[in-house]
Design a protein around this motif. Sequence first.
Motif, mmCIF file in Angstrom:
data_model
loop_
_atom_site.group_PDB
_atom_site.id
_atom_site.type_symbol
_atom_site.label_atom_id
_atom_site.label_comp_id
_atom_site.label_asym_id
_atom_site.label_seq_id
_atom_site.Cartn_x
_atom_site.Cartn_y
_atom_site.Cartn_z
ATOM 1 N N LEU A 159 0.852 -1.174 0.090
ATOM 2 C CA LEU A 159 0.281 0.051 0.080
ATOM 3 C C LEU A 159 0.600 1.199 -0.170
ATOM 4 O O LEU A 159 0.219 2.167 -0.637
ATOM 5 C CB LEU A 159 -1.049 0.606 0.718
ATOM 6 C CG LEU A 159 -2.793 -1.077 1.465
ATOM 7 C CD1 LEU A 159 -2.797 -1.027 2.595
ATOM 8 C CD2 LEU A 159 -2.714 -0.076 -0.149
ATOM 9 N N ASP A 160 1.875 0.833 0.413
ATOM 10 C CA ASP A 160 3.044 2.175 0.929
ATOM 11 C C ASP A 160 4.914 2.003 0.020
ATOM 12 O O ASP A 160 4.589 0.602 -0.365
ATOM 13 C CB ASP A 160 3.101 2.626 2.470
ATOM 14 C CG ASP A 160 3.744 4.117 2.404
ATOM 15 O OD1 ASP A 160 4.359 4.401 1.375
ATOM 16 O OD2 ASP A 160 3.718 4.873 3.545
ATOM 17 N N SER A 180 -1.568 -2.912 -7.556
ATOM 18 C CA SER A 180 -2.485 -3.117 -7.119
ATOM 19 C C SER A 180 -2.246 -4.791 -7.257
ATOM 20 O O SER A 180 -3.539 -5.609 -6.974
ATOM 21 C CB SER A 180 -3.321 -2.688 -7.906
ATOM 22 O OG SER A 180 -3.163 -1.147 -7.301
ATOM 23 N N GLU A 181 -2.144 -5.506 -8.388
ATOM 24 C CA GLU A 181 -1.997 -6.432 -8.931
ATOM 25 C C GLU A 181 -1.427 -7.250 -7.777
ATOM 26 O O GLU A 181 -2.274 -8.118 -7.618
ATOM 27 C CB GLU A 181 -1.409 -7.164 -10.048
ATOM 28 C CG GLU A 181 -2.356 -6.446 -11.146
ATOM 29 C CD GLU A 181 -1.941 -6.149 -12.317
ATOM 30 O OE1 GLU A 181 -0.674 -6.581 -13.120
ATOM 31 O OE2 GLU A 181 -2.189 -5.852 -13.669
ATOM 32 N N LEU A 234 -14.020 -8.168 -7.936
ATOM 33 C CA LEU A 234 -14.911 -7.090 -8.765
ATOM 34 C C LEU A 234 -13.434 -7.088 -9.572
ATOM 35 O O LEU A 234 -13.193 -6.640 -10.664
ATOM 36 C CB LEU A 234 -15.020 -5.488 -8.326
ATOM 37 C CG LEU A 234 -15.264 -4.645 -9.123
ATOM 38 C CD1 LEU A 234 -16.975 -5.227 -10.171
ATOM 39 C CD2 LEU A 234 -16.321 -3.382 -7.909
ATOM 40 N N TYR A 235 -11.954 -7.166 -8.624
ATOM 41 C CA TYR A 235 -10.807 -6.538 -9.413
ATOM 42 C C TYR A 235 -9.909 -7.542 -10.027
ATOM 43 O O TYR A 235 -9.029 -7.837 -10.222
ATOM 44 C CB TYR A 235 -10.286 -5.733 -8.302
ATOM 45 C CG TYR A 235 -11.103 -4.842 -7.817
ATOM 46 C CD1 TYR A 235 -11.335 -3.228 -8.668
ATOM 47 C CD2 TYR A 235 -11.212 -4.192 -6.513
ATOM 48 C CE1 TYR A 235 -12.526 -2.660 -8.343
ATOM 49 C CE2 TYR A 235 -12.402 -3.548 -5.952
ATOM 50 C CZ TYR A 235 -12.816 -2.815 -6.840
ATOM 51 O OH TYR A 235 -14.035 -1.417 -6.337
ATOM 52 N N ALA A 236 -10.293 -8.882 -10.077
ATOM 53 C CA ALA A 236 -10.170 -9.838 -10.755
ATOM 54 C C ALA A 236 -11.076 -10.458 -12.085
ATOM 55 O O ALA A 236 -12.001 -10.189 -11.949
ATOM 56 C CB ALA A 236 -9.919 -10.941 -9.397
ATOM 57 N N ARG A 264 -0.998 -7.230 -4.670
ATOM 58 C CA ARG A 264 -2.095 -6.265 -3.538
ATOM 59 C C ARG A 264 -3.714 -7.398 -3.759
ATOM 60 O O ARG A 264 -4.246 -8.349 -2.454
ATOM 61 C CB ARG A 264 -3.153 -5.121 -3.102
ATOM 62 C CG ARG A 264 -1.823 -3.982 -2.605
ATOM 63 C CD ARG A 264 -2.581 -3.311 -2.273
ATOM 64 N NE ARG A 264 -3.125 -2.492 -2.658
ATOM 65 C CZ ARG A 264 -2.863 -1.125 -3.865
ATOM 66 N NH1 ARG A 264 -1.369 -1.453 -3.835
ATOM 67 N NH2 ARG A 264 -3.924 -0.519 -4.750
ATOM 68 N N ALA A 265 -3.867 -7.269 -4.387
ATOM 69 C CA ALA A 265 -5.131 -8.474 -5.103
ATOM 70 C C ALA A 265 -5.139 -9.787 -5.291
ATOM 71 O O ALA A 265 -6.051 -10.851 -4.683
ATOM 72 C CB ALA A 265 -5.502 -8.135 -6.480
ATOM 73 N N ASP A 270 2.120 2.098 -10.004
ATOM 74 C CA ASP A 270 1.002 1.123 -9.182
ATOM 75 C C ASP A 270 0.611 0.147 -9.374
ATOM 76 O O ASP A 270 -0.547 -0.158 -8.506
ATOM 77 C CB ASP A 270 0.060 3.282 -9.334
ATOM 78 C CG ASP A 270 -0.714 3.470 -7.987
ATOM 79 O OD1 ASP A 270 -0.668 3.849 -6.955
ATOM 80 O OD2 ASP A 270 -2.250 2.703 -8.443
ATOM 81 N N ASN A 271 -0.110 0.473 -10.833
ATOM 82 C CA ASN A 271 -1.101 -1.074 -11.364
ATOM 83 C C ASN A 271 -0.592 -2.641 -10.570
ATOM 84 O O ASN A 271 -1.049 -3.290 -10.765
ATOM 85 C CB ASN A 271 -1.025 -1.160 -12.939
ATOM 86 C CG ASN A 271 -2.282 -0.052 -13.492
ATOM 87 O OD1 ASN A 271 -3.093 -0.250 -12.362
ATOM 88 N ND2 ASN A 271 -2.066 -0.240 -14.334
#
Lengths: 223, 416
Positions: free
Chosen positions: A58-59, A82-83, A113-115, A85-86, A78-79
């Motif tokens: 996240l950081d 995100s991936e 929703l993000y997968a 984290r997901a 950033d993307n």
Amino acid sequence: MPAPLIEISNLSKTYTLGNESLAVLKGVTFCVGQGDFLAVMGPSGSGKSTLLNILGCLDRPTSGSYSLNGVNISHASDNGLSEIRASVFGFVFQSFNLISNLNVYDNVSMPFLYAENSKKTVYEKTMRAIEDVGLSDRIHHNPDELSGGEMQRVAIARALVRHPKIILADEPTGNLDSGTGTAIMKLLKDLNNSGTSLILVTHDTQTASWAGKMMTLKDGKFV
Amino acid sequence: MVNLFKIASYLKISLLSLSAGRLRSFLSIIGVVFGVMAVIVIIAVGEGAKAEALRQIEKLGTTNIYIKSVELAEDKKQHAMRMRPPGVTSDDLARIRTGCPHVSAAAAVVEIPVSVIGAFKEITPQIVSCTPSYADVIDLRLQSGRFFTGSDITGHYQVCVIGDHVYEKLGSGGGVGNRLRIGDHLFKIVGVLERYDIKSPKTGAVSARNYNEMILLPEGSETWLLPSTGSESAGNTLSELIIGIDTVSHVPEASGIIKKIMAMNHKNIADYQVVTPLELLQQSKKTNELFNLLLFGIASVSLLVGGIGIMNIMLATVSERRREIGIRRAVGAKQKHILVQFLTEASLLTFTGGIIGIGAGLIAVFVLKLASPWELVITAQAIILPLIISSLTGIFFGSFPAWKAAQLDPIQALRG
Ligand SMILES: Nc1ncnc2c1ncn2[C@@H]1O[C@H](COP(=O)(O)OP(=O)(O)OP(=O)(O)O)[C@@H](O)[C@H]1O
Ligand SMILES: [Mg+2]
């Protein structure tokens, strides 16, 4: 020997506010293996949450390196973060962090929703996760109709619904009474027993005693 | 790949959060609602006027050219009278027939100022005499009986064809075979015209005659109904000449030639007027373009105002829902996912505004239709266009708030 799941070396984090800078982490080095249960302790303001947020992508660290599964992700986009984290992490927070206008089912299924998953898979995995935390009879309830312990169970269900490799928990029992806190820790311990790595931030020794390994942060370093 | 399940999920999230703040959502779309409503009503009025103008023009016939007599002011009249009878004459027709190519038909009409004896209260039938060709040139249709023939003229038969209102007012005495008293003469009814749907009464040169309230007599009837008229030398004064041109493409050329012939024959005295429906048609298209421009202006301003309202509310929503944004980022949402979520919400908001606006607009049009003499027309375009535009307004004015939401740092957002 395979590369450890997480390998942190000489990691530091400095916050800059105007012309003042605050070094929170001053070169920490450690590893987390598959299935480990690690408790991070330390006084308030010692940088426990800061470290956990960096671990959870996240950081970003100010310097030092962070390898996940042998891949250096210190400079991921950033993307890319995100991936990661997901697919790798599940988060459990002290203040539960549920979305108030969504019911239990929608809160737990939200990460899908993000997968890419079929509707059927989403349904089955979501129901399974809700069952795992013992809330099958509260599926259509909104967060404001649940007790603190139940809200934290929902948060745990949301964290485990996509079967993450690592669950990061920042004071998960901080807002709960000791009985409920114990029940939540049992739930997390069960998850760890089934192979999920667990990194727990707490300042309570009682809670930390559930972990296999304890580390204490002080003045930006592990002591 | 478009994933329907995902789209449904985004719509569901948006619906849930919009309905969580129902009153606020509703207030924020009022601007869009009124904008769309105004657009619908304006389009309906404009389309109505256009349809009415087109109908009138088409009734006149796009291949026809009208030449009408015009009353001159008193002083000019004295001067003109010395040379020739005033207005359009049968002499003009003869000259046009020889001088202008492409003429396929011609009809002459004379308005006769006599009164009919009968029970006419609400209407004053207009009595005209005309050539048998009149029915063909302006496409008059009969509901019963027949139109005049050449033998009605040559035989000086006292026959007439009546309009639908006249027929109704006459009641049982109005059918074919009955007799109608005009001036001092009795005329036998040989035909009844079909009813014509004429919305507005005369609107200048563009208007067609009200055939429902007319009584048609054979050409020449005026000479013995009103013995004072007519000096055979230069032909009789006619009320109107209608020249039929063979095809639409020849109309502009023929119109030019006819204007020249008329100017020469009348020595530049403007006791006539040439009206070409085709030119009116082209003029009305120009007027429409102007109207559309005005409509576009009104629509833009109202949607701008509505859009700013949406932007305002979305900015507030984003700052209130920082924590939700943080949670979503933590479970793996990318910036684009957050962007899509808030864009969906904004466009759903304005789309709903569009739907309500269309409903309100249709009701307004319906009420106006009942309360006013205007013709109002609802086209499919008048409904689809505002829907698309209102959704696009949402996307346009929602993009800045959505972009701000996507740019939030996950950690900062999680702190709330
Ligand atoms: N975004 C930030 N900007 C500036 N300073 C920050 C920021 N985030 C954290 N800090 C500072 O970094 C230090 C460590 O904060 P952190 O939240 O990691 O502590 P913690 O160990 O989790 O404390 P607690 O036990 O109270 O939760 C604190 O002094 C805090 O004020
Ligand atoms: Mg903390």
